[in-house]
Design a protein around this motif. Structure first.
Motif, PDB file in Angstrom:
ATOM      1  N   THR A  60       0.827  -1.210   0.000  1.00 54.81           N
ATOM      2  CA  THR A  60       0.000   0.000   0.000  1.00 54.81           C
ATOM      3  C   THR A  60       0.864   1.264   0.000  1.00 54.81           C
ATOM      4  O   THR A  60       1.789   1.371   0.797  1.00 54.81           O
ATOM      5  CB  THR A  60      -0.878   0.021   1.268  1.00 54.81           C
ATOM      6  N   LEU A  61       0.530   2.196  -0.872  1.00 54.85           N
ATOM      7  CA  LEU A  61       1.245   3.477  -0.874  1.00 54.85           C
ATOM      8  C   LEU A  61       0.274   4.607  -0.543  1.00 54.85           C
ATOM      9  O   LEU A  61       0.501   5.763  -0.868  1.00 54.85           O
ATOM     10  CB  LEU A  61       1.892   3.718  -2.247  1.00 54.85           C
ATOM     11  N   ASP A  62      -0.810   4.249   0.108  1.00 52.11           N
ATOM     12  CA  ASP A  62      -1.889   5.186   0.327  1.00 52.11           C
ATOM     13  C   ASP A  62      -2.330   5.072   1.796  1.00 52.11           C
ATOM     14  O   ASP A  62      -2.695   3.988   2.259  1.00 52.11           O
ATOM     15  CB  ASP A  62      -3.006   4.762  -0.652  1.00 52.11           C
ATOM     16  N   LYS A  63      -2.245   6.199   2.515  1.00 59.20           N
ATOM     17  CA  LYS A  63      -2.551   6.201   3.956  1.00 59.20           C
ATOM     18  C   LYS A  63      -3.967   5.724   4.240  1.00 59.20           C
ATOM     19  O   LYS A  63      -4.215   4.989   5.201  1.00 59.20           O
ATOM     20  CB  LYS A  63      -2.400   7.624   4.496  1.00 59.20           C
ATOM     21  N   ALA A  64      -4.903   6.161   3.387  1.00 59.72           N
ATOM     22  CA  ALA A  64      -6.317   5.809   3.611  1.00 59.72           C
ATOM     23  C   ALA A  64      -6.518   4.305   3.446  1.00 59.72           C
ATOM     24  O   ALA A  64      -7.273   3.665   4.191  1.00 59.72           O
ATOM     25  CB  ALA A  64      -7.212   6.576   2.630  1.00 59.72           C
ATOM     26  N   GLN A  65      -5.791   3.736   2.477  1.00 57.89           N
ATOM     27  CA  GLN A  65      -5.882   2.294   2.249  1.00 57.89           C
ATOM     28  C   GLN A  65      -5.310   1.541   3.458  1.00 57.89           C
ATOM     29  O   GLN A  65      -5.876   0.536   3.921  1.00 57.89           O
ATOM     30  CB  GLN A  65      -5.110   1.948   0.964  1.00 57.89           C
ATOM     31  N   ALA A  66      -4.185   2.046   3.987  1.00 55.77           N
ATOM     32  CA  ALA A  66      -3.581   1.418   5.177  1.00 55.77           C
ATOM     33  C   ALA A  66      -4.567   1.475   6.344  1.00 55.77           C
ATOM     34  O   ALA A  66      -4.750   0.500   7.077  1.00 55.77           O
ATOM     35  CB  ALA A  66      -2.278   2.134   5.535  1.00 55.77           C
ATOM     36  N   GLU A  67      -5.235   2.609   6.496  1.00 53.68           N
ATOM     37  CA  GLU A  67      -6.213   2.779   7.579  1.00 53.68           C
ATOM     38  C   GLU A  67      -7.382   1.804   7.396  1.00 53.68           C
ATOM     39  O   GLU A  67      -7.856   1.194   8.362  1.00 53.68           O
ATOM     40  CB  GLU A  67      -6.706   4.241   7.571  1.00 53.68           C
ATOM     41  N   ALA A  68      -7.814   1.636   6.149  1.00 51.80           N
ATOM     42  CA  ALA A  68      -8.933   0.717   5.878  1.00 51.80           C
ATOM     43  C   ALA A  68      -8.529  -0.716   6.246  1.00 51.80           C
ATOM     44  O   ALA A  68      -9.336  -1.493   6.780  1.00 51.80           O
ATOM     45  CB  ALA A  68      -9.345   0.804   4.406  1.00 51.80           C
ATOM     46  N   THR A  69      -7.257  -1.062   5.982  1.00 47.93           N
ATOM     47  CA  THR A  69      -6.783  -2.415   6.328  1.00 47.93           C
ATOM     48  C   THR A  69      -6.790  -2.616   7.846  1.00 47.93           C
ATOM     49  O   THR A  69      -7.225  -3.657   8.342  1.00 47.93           O
ATOM     50  CB  THR A  69      -5.368  -2.643   5.753  1.00 47.93           C
ATOM     51  N   VAL A  70      -6.324  -1.592   8.574  1.00 51.52           N
ATOM     52  CA  VAL A  70      -6.337  -1.702  10.042  1.00 51.52           C
ATOM     53  C   VAL A  70      -7.778  -1.902  10.524  1.00 51.52           C
ATOM     54  O   VAL A  70      -8.066  -2.790  11.342  1.00 51.52           O
ATOM     55  CB  VAL A  70      -5.728  -0.439  10.709  1.00 51.52           C
TER      56      VAL A  70
END
Ligand code: FDA
Length: 306
Positions: free
Chosen positions: A64-74
């Motif tokens: 992931t290179l996208d903060k929002a995507q990382a947050e969605a994964t968490v």
């Protein structure tokens, strides 16, 4: 050659588009992946644990290179762990986490904070987290984050890939009391300078690493479908007088399911790695790279649909 080509393709956006839109039968992807939703993952977990197996759940997604995507994964992991707690599957099902899915390539501190949140949710569900090991360029960073996490969550699992030349040294460092270590061969493309590229050398390294882990004080998690390595593991368990609850075998969902049940029926602990979610491309391509028969299965399916 074919393996290398498939592993390169596993990181190619162009090939990804082609594979994702190929007329795949649902069965082909479903052979390795439990489904797309948390409900699918929990159904699968209930089925496997009902048969006496243990489970580690992986929410598909990586790089992931996208903060929002990382947050969605968490958020997805936290929801999964809350549902596991509610269903009391917690102790028999843990989670596996790829740090690149929670922002490792963007910012290591962000990945550490995100992994901490997932470990906190896992603790509330009476279970654990194992940090998958990814591409060789991420190893030092992943081991650094592991050491930080283990200060507060000592049961966080590590993964060592025997194809890496430093694997044995890393096993020796990690073979201490309470240390959960998954040993696998390694599923990513890696250059000769850092990795053994000959299959026999990878297997020999696996045996050396396994000897270190089984002789040590930690909790080895022997992740392989290789019958010779499973036999050597059983012999080492006898040699070191290890009780069955002091180590475990691990295999991937959909691969050698009968062997998983055979080992469990003999009293061994066997954990099945269950991946689920919509981001299946990279994981699926690595499974194709591992075994020509898997690729033939995929090609037949495309041919029969087109
Ligand atoms: P390999 O692929 O060499 O196969 C050896 C033998 O196993 C074959 O010759 C055959 O006898 C048997 N076999 C294999 N597949 C079979 C099949 N479909 N049907 C019948 N027999 C089969 N990698 C990584 O880089 N980072 C990670 O974090 C993880 N995590 C992980 C967790 C778990 C639980 C597992 C099992 C694996 C991983 N891996 C991984 C993947 C791992 O590195 C490796 O790519 C695969 O496990 C394949 O390696 P094997 O040890 O199975 O041997």
């Amino acid at each position: 050659m074919l393996r290398q080509a498939l592993l390169v393709a596993s990181r190619s956006g162009g090939v990804r588009k082609i594979v994702e839109t190929a007329p795949l039968t649902r069965d082909v992807v479903r052979r390795f992946i439990a489904g797309e939703t948390v409900a699918d993952a929990l159904d699968c977990t209930e089925r496997l644990t009902g048969e006496g197996l243990l489970v580690t759940l992986d929410v598909l997604g990586e790089d992931t290179l996208d903060k929002a995507q990382a947050e969605a994964t968490v958020a997805h992991y936290v929801e999964l762990l809350e549902r596991l707690a509610g269903s009391e599957l917690g102790p028999r099902a843990e989670v596996s986490l790829k740090l690149t899915a929670v922002g490792q390539a963007l910012d290591e501190d962000l990945a550490l904070q995100n992994a901490r949140r997932i470990c906190t949710a896992a603790r509330s569900a009476s279970t654990t987290v194992t940090l998958d090991m990814e591409d060789h360029t991420t190893v030092d960073s992943t081991l650094g984050i592991l050491h930080e996490l283990r200060r507060d969550f000592p049961d966080t699992g590590a993964v060592i890939q025997s194809y890496l030349r430093r694997a044995e040294e890393h096993c020796a460092e990690l073979a201490y009391e309470g240390s959960r270590v998954r040993l696998c061969k390694g599923a990513y493309a890696a250059p000769e300078a850092v990795a053994f590229t000959d299959k026999d050398d990878v297997d020999k390294s696996y045996v050396r690493c396994m000897k270190v882990l089984m002789a040590g004080k930690g909790y080895p998690m022997l992740a392989t479908h290789d019958p010779r390595l499973v036999d050597i593991a059983s012999a080492l368990a006898v040699l070191h007088e290890r009780d069955p609850d002091t180590y475990e075998y691990q295999m991937l969902y959909g691969i050698r399911p009968q062997e998983q049940r055979r080992l469990a029926a003999q009293g061994a602990q066997v954990r099945v790695y269950v991946a689920y979610g919509s981001e299946w491309y990279g994981y699926f391509m690595r499974r194709l790279a591992e075994r020509p028969a898997n690729l033939a299965f995929f090609m037949r399916s495309v041919a029969t649909r087109s």
